[in-house]
Structure formats: C-alpha cells, structure tokens
Design a protein around this motif. Structure first.
Motif, PDB file in Angstrom:
ATOM      1  N   MET A  70       0.852  -1.202   0.000  1.00  0.00           N
ATOM      2  CA  MET A  70       0.000   0.000   0.000  1.00  0.00           C
ATOM      3  C   MET A  70       0.880   1.242   0.000  1.00  0.00           C
ATOM      4  O   MET A  70       1.760   1.385   0.838  1.00  0.00           O
ATOM      5  CB  MET A  70      -0.863  -0.041   1.277  1.00  0.00           C
ATOM      6  N   ALA A  71       0.652   2.117  -0.975  1.00  0.00           N
ATOM      7  CA  ALA A  71       1.481   3.337  -1.044  1.00  0.00           C
ATOM      8  C   ALA A  71       1.180   4.234   0.155  1.00  0.00           C
ATOM      9  O   ALA A  71       0.037   4.312   0.603  1.00  0.00           O
ATOM     10  CB  ALA A  71       1.184   4.079  -2.333  1.00  0.00           C
ATOM     11  N   PRO A  72       2.205   4.913   0.678  1.00  0.00           N
ATOM     12  CA  PRO A  72       1.976   5.780   1.833  1.00  0.00           C
ATOM     13  C   PRO A  72       1.153   7.012   1.445  1.00  0.00           C
ATOM     14  O   PRO A  72       1.174   7.429   0.292  1.00  0.00           O
ATOM     15  CB  PRO A  72       3.386   6.196   2.237  1.00  0.00           C
ATOM     16  N   THR A  73       0.418   7.549   2.400  1.00  0.00           N
ATOM     17  CA  THR A  73      -0.281   8.814   2.137  1.00  0.00           C
ATOM     18  C   THR A  73       0.341   9.891   3.022  1.00  0.00           C
ATOM     19  O   THR A  73       0.882   9.602   4.082  1.00  0.00           O
ATOM     20  CB  THR A  73      -1.787   8.719   2.446  1.00  0.00           C
ATOM     21  N   TYR A  74       0.255  11.136   2.569  1.00  0.00           N
ATOM     22  CA  TYR A  74       0.919  12.235   3.254  1.00  0.00           C
ATOM     23  C   TYR A  74      -0.064  13.328   3.637  1.00  0.00           C
ATOM     24  O   TYR A  74      -1.130  13.443   3.038  1.00  0.00           O
ATOM     25  CB  TYR A  74       1.994  12.841   2.343  1.00  0.00           C
ATOM     26  N   ASN A  75       0.344  14.117   4.620  1.00  0.00           N
ATOM     27  CA  ASN A  75      -0.377  15.367   4.917  1.00  0.00           C
ATOM     28  C   ASN A  75       0.442  16.494   4.307  1.00  0.00           C
ATOM     29  O   ASN A  75       1.568  16.742   4.731  1.00  0.00           O
ATOM     30  CB  ASN A  75      -0.484  15.582   6.435  1.00  0.00           C
ATOM     31  N   ILE A  76      -0.127  17.146   3.314  1.00  0.00           N
ATOM     32  CA  ILE A  76       0.645  18.108   2.514  1.00  0.00           C
ATOM     33  C   ILE A  76       0.082  19.514   2.709  1.00  0.00           C
ATOM     34  O   ILE A  76      -1.142  19.704   2.707  1.00  0.00           O
ATOM     35  CB  ILE A  76       0.551  17.728   1.020  1.00  0.00           C
ATOM     36  N   ALA A  77       0.971  20.487   2.868  1.00  0.00           N
ATOM     37  CA  ALA A  77       0.536  21.885   2.889  1.00  0.00           C
ATOM     38  C   ALA A  77       1.071  22.559   1.627  1.00  0.00           C
ATOM     39  O   ALA A  77       2.274  22.608   1.412  1.00  0.00           O
ATOM     40  CB  ALA A  77       1.075  22.597   4.125  1.00  0.00           C
ATOM     41  N   MET A  78       0.169  23.052   0.781  1.00  0.00           N
ATOM     42  CA  MET A  78       0.578  23.838  -0.387  1.00  0.00           C
ATOM     43  C   MET A  78       0.648  25.289   0.058  1.00  0.00           C
ATOM     44  O   MET A  78      -0.334  25.819   0.610  1.00  0.00           O
ATOM     45  CB  MET A  78      -0.467  23.730  -1.500  1.00  0.00           C
ATOM     46  N   VAL A  79       1.772  25.951  -0.185  1.00  0.00           N
ATOM     47  CA  VAL A  79       1.908  27.333   0.260  1.00  0.00           C
ATOM     48  C   VAL A  79       2.234  28.235  -0.913  1.00  0.00           C
ATOM     49  O   VAL A  79       3.183  27.976  -1.656  1.00  0.00           O
ATOM     50  CB  VAL A  79       3.039  27.486   1.299  1.00  0.00           C
ATOM     51  N   SER A  80       1.432  29.295  -1.104  1.00  0.00           N
ATOM     52  CA  SER A  80       1.749  30.289  -2.126  1.00  0.00           C
ATOM     53  C   SER A  80       0.922  31.534  -1.886  1.00  0.00           C
ATOM     54  O   SER A  80      -0.167  31.465  -1.317  1.00  0.00           O
ATOM     55  CB  SER A  80       1.445  29.750  -3.520  1.00  0.00           C
ATOM     56  N   ASP A  81       1.451  32.665  -2.349  1.00  0.00           N
ATOM     57  CA  ASP A  81       0.651  33.895  -2.293  1.00  0.00           C
ATOM     58  C   ASP A  81      -0.441  33.871  -3.344  1.00  0.00           C
ATOM     59  O   ASP A  81      -1.393  34.636  -3.279  1.00  0.00           O
ATOM     60  CB  ASP A  81       1.552  35.103  -2.562  1.00  0.00           C
ATOM     61  N   PHE A  82      -0.264  33.017  -4.346  1.00  0.00           N
ATOM     62  CA  PHE A  82      -1.190  33.058  -5.475  1.00  0.00           C
ATOM     63  C   PHE A  82      -2.215  31.944  -5.339  1.00  0.00           C
ATOM     64  O   PHE A  82      -1.901  30.781  -5.511  1.00  0.00           O
ATOM     65  CB  PHE A  82      -0.408  32.916  -6.781  1.00  0.00           C
ATOM     66  N   PHE A  83      -3.432  32.318  -5.030  1.00  0.00           N
ATOM     67  CA  PHE A  83      -4.491  31.313  -4.969  1.00  0.00           C
ATOM     68  C   PHE A  83      -5.835  31.996  -5.207  1.00  0.00           C
ATOM     69  O   PHE A  83      -5.934  33.212  -5.223  1.00  0.00           O
ATOM     70  CB  PHE A  83      -4.481  30.574  -3.616  1.00  0.00           C
ATOM     71  N   PHE A  84      -6.893  31.191  -5.385  1.00  0.00           N
ATOM     72  CA  PHE A  84      -8.228  31.748  -5.565  1.00  0.00           C
ATOM     73  C   PHE A  84      -8.531  32.659  -4.390  1.00  0.00           C
ATOM     74  O   PHE A  84      -8.009  32.432  -3.321  1.00  0.00           O
ATOM     75  CB  PHE A  84      -9.257  30.619  -5.647  1.00  0.00           C
ATOM     76  N   PRO A  85      -9.327  33.666  -4.523  1.00  0.00           N
ATOM     77  CA  PRO A  85     -10.216  33.981  -5.651  1.00  0.00           C
ATOM     78  C   PRO A  85      -9.540  34.626  -6.864  1.00  0.00           C
ATOM     79  O   PRO A  85     -10.217  34.977  -7.820  1.00  0.00           O
ATOM     80  CB  PRO A  85     -11.196  34.976  -5.028  1.00  0.00           C
ATOM     81  N   GLN A  86      -8.215  34.782  -6.831  1.00  0.00           N
ATOM     82  CA  GLN A  86      -7.542  35.420  -7.958  1.00  0.00           C
ATOM     83  C   GLN A  86      -7.390  34.421  -9.108  1.00  0.00           C
ATOM     84  O   GLN A  86      -7.053  33.272  -8.864  1.00  0.00           O
ATOM     85  CB  GLN A  86      -6.172  35.841  -7.438  1.00  0.00           C
ATOM     86  N   PRO A  87      -7.639  34.847 -10.366  1.00  0.00           N
ATOM     87  CA  PRO A  87      -7.488  33.911 -11.484  1.00  0.00           C
ATOM     88  C   PRO A  87      -6.042  33.812 -11.939  1.00  0.00           C
ATOM     89  O   PRO A  87      -5.261  34.734 -11.720  1.00  0.00           O
ATOM     90  CB  PRO A  87      -8.344  34.549 -12.583  1.00  0.00           C
ATOM     91  N   GLY A  88      -5.660  32.700 -12.567  1.00  0.00           N
ATOM     92  CA  GLY A  88      -4.316  32.608 -13.122  1.00  0.00           C
ATOM     93  C   GLY A  88      -3.811  31.175 -13.178  1.00  0.00           C
ATOM     94  O   GLY A  88      -4.411  30.274 -12.608  1.00  0.00           O
ATOM     95  N   GLY A  89      -2.692  30.989 -13.866  1.00  0.00           N
ATOM     96  CA  GLY A  89      -2.141  29.654 -14.085  1.00  0.00           C
ATOM     97  C   GLY A  89      -1.672  28.970 -12.809  1.00  0.00           C
ATOM     98  O   GLY A  89      -1.973  27.804 -12.570  1.00  0.00           O
TER      99      GLY A  89
END
Length: 492
Positions: free
Chosen positions: A1-20
């Motif tokens: 069974m592959a391990p699962t992780y607790n991940i934190a994605m961190v960035s200044d750029f996120f919704f509600p702002q649009p973009g790639g």
C-alpha cells in the motif's frame, strides 16, 4: 500500500484570484486528495477572505492576514509568519510543505520555517527569470537562499528546469519536470458534440471517423482574435498595443476581444481611442477563471504575445476550445502544443503581425482542422498524471522509494555521494550545522546573512517550542480521506 501524506501547499497566489499558478495548485491538490492524501492550502488573506475557508470540494484554505505588497504577493515578513505557520502545521500534522512560485514571499518563508521544524519540502517553479536586471538578480539570490535547503524542485517545462538550475546553481538530479495540465472537460468548443448515448450507436457505424470539418470561413466572414492575459509588461502587452492597429488594417474582416486587467490596460485604451477602433476591439476588463472558456469560444484565433513564459497553460486551454494559437517563441511555450495547432512569432512587432496574418490566411483557406483540437489536447494533458508524478517526488524525498529508483542511478557504485552536506539517500539533512554549511556557500556577504537568518529562525523555533508547547495546540479533526482506487483504474 502506497503511503499517504499530509501536505501543505503554500503560495501567495491562490483563488479567488485567477491565473495559471492558482489553478495549478487547486487542480493538483484536488487530484492528490482523490489519491488519499490530505492537502491544505496556506495563502494570504484576500479582500473579504481571512481565516479558514473550505472550498466546495472540501479543500481547506488558510488565509493568513498579511499586508499585500506587489501583484498580490504578500509583504516579506521573514519571521513573523513563523508562529502562525507552526501552529497550522502542527494542528494539521503536516509532513510535507510544498511551495509554489518564485515571486511568492510566503512560499520562501514557509520553506525556511518548514526545514527548521524538520519537515520535508518541495518547491515548484512556475516562472522564468533573466540574469541581468536588478529585480532578477535579487529574485535569483532569494531563490538560491530558498533552494539551498529544499528537498526537491519541480519545474513546469524543460526550459524552466534549465533556467532554475542555472539561477539557483542546483544539482540537476534534484529537479524534476512535471508539466501543467488542463481540465479539457471545462474547455469544450462551442459546437462540441454531446456524448453519444449507447442507444444511438448502431445507427452510426462510422462513429470512429472524425466529424466533417466545420463550414469554411468565407472571405467576408469576421475572424475574431481573442487575448486573455494579465496586462503586464512581461505578458507582451506593449507588443499587443503596437500590433493590433496594423493587424486590423491589413485584414478588414477581423476583430479583437481582450480580457484581463493590469497597469498596461490604459495603453490599450489609448490606442483604441487614437485609432478609433471602438467597434473592432472589445475590452472586457478582468474576468474570473470560470468565464475564460465562454470568452474563448467567441473567437477563432488565440493570440499570446508573452515575452517570457515557463509553460503557458492558457494556450492549452485555447487549443482545447478549438482556437488556432498564435504565440511568441519564448521560454517553455514551444514545448507545450504540437506544431499543427500553433503559429510561432518572434517576440517583436513585425513578426507578430506577420504570424497573425499567416494564421488568418490558413483559417480562410480552411487548412486547419481546429475542430479536432479538443480531443487531441484531452489525450495529451491530465491532472491525474501530474498528481501521480508529484506523488512520486513525495515518495522519493520521504524515503518511500529507494534513492536509486528515485534519482535513476546506481547508488552502489558511489555515484550517489554528491556532497558532504547531503545526508543519506541524497535528501537534505536537518542538522543545523549541515544547513549552515549549505547556506554559507551562497556568496561572500549573502552566505553570512543567510546563516544569520537560519540561526534566528532556529532560535525563534526553540522559543516557540518552550513558550507554546506542542501539547497545547489542539489537533484538527481530519476531513474524511478518500479511499484510493486501485492504481490500474486511475492510469486512464
């Protein structure tokens, strides 16, 4: 069974702002959650959004209240983010911190604090920078600082990898290329046939053949050219402002639709006034990401005049909508779409005008089967594939797969011993002395400054551990995890 992780994605750029970058983080997080991982997002507060929010698919977003400096990147606080960050990470029991975008100070700070706390870190680079102007030199120093101590780096194109390896003087083995993807479902052409129901199959014995081409464009039919972009210098807005009047003059039956917002919008508006083009150029202003498709399908050609671009998700979205793409041959763009979907131009006015002319001529002569683009794009890019490749990076840095398998070399014959400061299996050691050695190598002055930062960060960490002990921080109950499907079903 592959391990699962607790991940934190961190960035200044996120919704509600649009973009790639914003949609990249959202889609990747969603797919990782489908694969049984826990993902939270840490970004700065937006107007009307602070504190903790849940998105409709159960993705949890922390909006940290910080002062926004430039282009929605938060003010670099260096240390004051640490107490909040530590609190979130402990509450959510995070194992991996994944930062996005080189201009995001939040991302760089999170990587520094995460390493001080002994967490694995990954960084995704979404942009290309030069080496000459002051801003780039500063950004490169910052990047070198951040990436001296990161476990793995992901770039969105091979050009981007080359650029990042040079800018931050990294070991190329530490950098993987994982492209962006597109949810083709959300970018269907206007007259896209609905899914045939099983009952209607017997009558269509020829259903495996492509549909007949759409009605050819007559010499007097209007061709609409769409541009959707943040109107900044690096997106080629000046180029666009110079090219539009010439394109409209050369081709009487054409018009433009421009969506997006930014400091260069005023130049476009002045150009429209001066040339009296109000009836041929429509400025829509800022639009939300979910409106992009509805704007695109109003056009025949998508024009992308960018001066620098690491990937250019928007041109894949345009092709998926059945638009013929005219784009500048810069950065990672040539890697993104097959040649029959694009016309390339040098990033200069005359060539952009000429290339657009060629595209208009090809469409009028009915030489391009744009009606087939959607199916082709759909088979090329998938977020599930991106999530699986990202998960492999997580497995590599946390030791779930062997270093030989991860880095693709034979560790037994000594190729694996890169440098004294990298611990076992090529993963950065957390020992403070090893971290200081890595930072010290960043430059005569910068190296000492960076070391000072790390020591201060470490002292703050010790202070927080004593003052706000871990057992006083209440652990969040987890959103129920998705059961992971057998891998065979998901590869598709």
């Amino acid at each position: 069974m592959a391990p699962t992780y607790n991940i934190a994605m961190v960035s200044d750029f996120f919704f509600p702002q649009p973009g790639g970058v914003e949609s990249h983080i959202y889609q990747l997080s969603t797919k990782l959650r489908d694969r049984g991982h826990k993902v939270i997002i840490i970004t700065h507060a937006y107007k009307g959004r602070t504190g903790v929010r849940y998105l409709t698919n159960g993705l949890k977003v922390y909006h940290v209240p910080f002062f926004v400096l430039y282009r929605s990147a938060s003010f670099p606080t260096v240390f004051s983010f640490f107490p909040i960050f530590r609190n979130i990470v402990l509450r959510e029991r995070i194992d991996i911190v994944h930062g996005h975008a080189s201009l995001s100070s939040l991302c760089h700070e999170a990587i520094l604090h995460a390493r001080t706390m002994g967490l694995r870190t990954v960084y995704t680079d979404h942009s290309l920078f030069g080496f000459a102007d002051a801003a780039s030199i500063f950004a490169n120093k910052l990047l070198k600082f951040s990436l001296s101590d990161v476990d793995h780096v992901i770039c969105v194109s091979h050009t981007c990898k080359e650029n990042t390896v040079l800018r931050a003087s990294l070991d190329p083995l530490m950098v993987s290329v994982i492209p962006n993807a597109v949810v083709a479902e959300n970018f269907k052409p206007l007259d896209y046939p609905p899914d045939p129901s099983p009952r209607s199959f017997p009558s269509h014995h020829h259903h495996h053949q492509p549909p007949p081409p759409a009605r050819p464009l007559g010499p007097h039919d209007t061709i609409t050219i769409v541009v959707i972009s943040r109107l900044f210098y690096n997106k080629g807005t000046d180029l666009l402002t110079a090219a539009i009047p010439r394109i409209l003059e050369n081709h009487p039956h054409t018009r433009f639709i421009i969506a997006g917002d930014g400091p260069k919008a005023i130049d476009l508006e002045q150009m429209i006034e001066q040339n009296v083009l109000q009836d041929r150029v429509e400025m829509l202003g800022p639009i939300r990401h979910e409106e992009v498709r509805d704007v695109m399908v109003r056009g025949h050609i998508y024009l992308h005049p960018s001066l620098t671009e690491a990937f250019g998700t928007v041109i894949v979205e345009a092709a998926s909508c059945g638009l013929y793409v005219v784009c500048t041959q810069v950065g990672g763009i040539p890697e993104v779409l097959p040649s029959h979907m694009t016309v390339f131009a040098k990033p200069e006015e005359d060539d952009l005008v000429a290339a657009t002319g060629r595209a208009i001529a090809a469409l009028r002569a009915n030489k391009v089967r744009t009606d087939l683009f959607h199916e082709q794009v759909k088979s090329m890019y998938s977020w599930t594939n991106v999530a699986m490749r990202t998960e492999r990076v997580y497995n590599g840095i946390s030791g779930a797969i062997s270093e030989a398998e991860f880095y693709g070399y034979d560790a037994a014959n000594g190729a694996g011993s890169w440098s004294a400061t990298r611990g076992r299996s090529g993963v950065q050691s957390f020992a403070l002395i090893d971290r200081l050695k890595r930072y010290y190598g960043c430059g005569i002055w910068a190296g000492k400054l960076f070391c000072l930062c790390v020591i201060v960060d470490y002292l703050i960490f010790l202070f927080l551990e004593l003052w706000f002990p871990r057992d006083k921080i209440d652990i969040c109950p987890d959103w129920p995890r998705k059961e992971r499907k057998a891998d065979g079903k998901e590869e598709g």
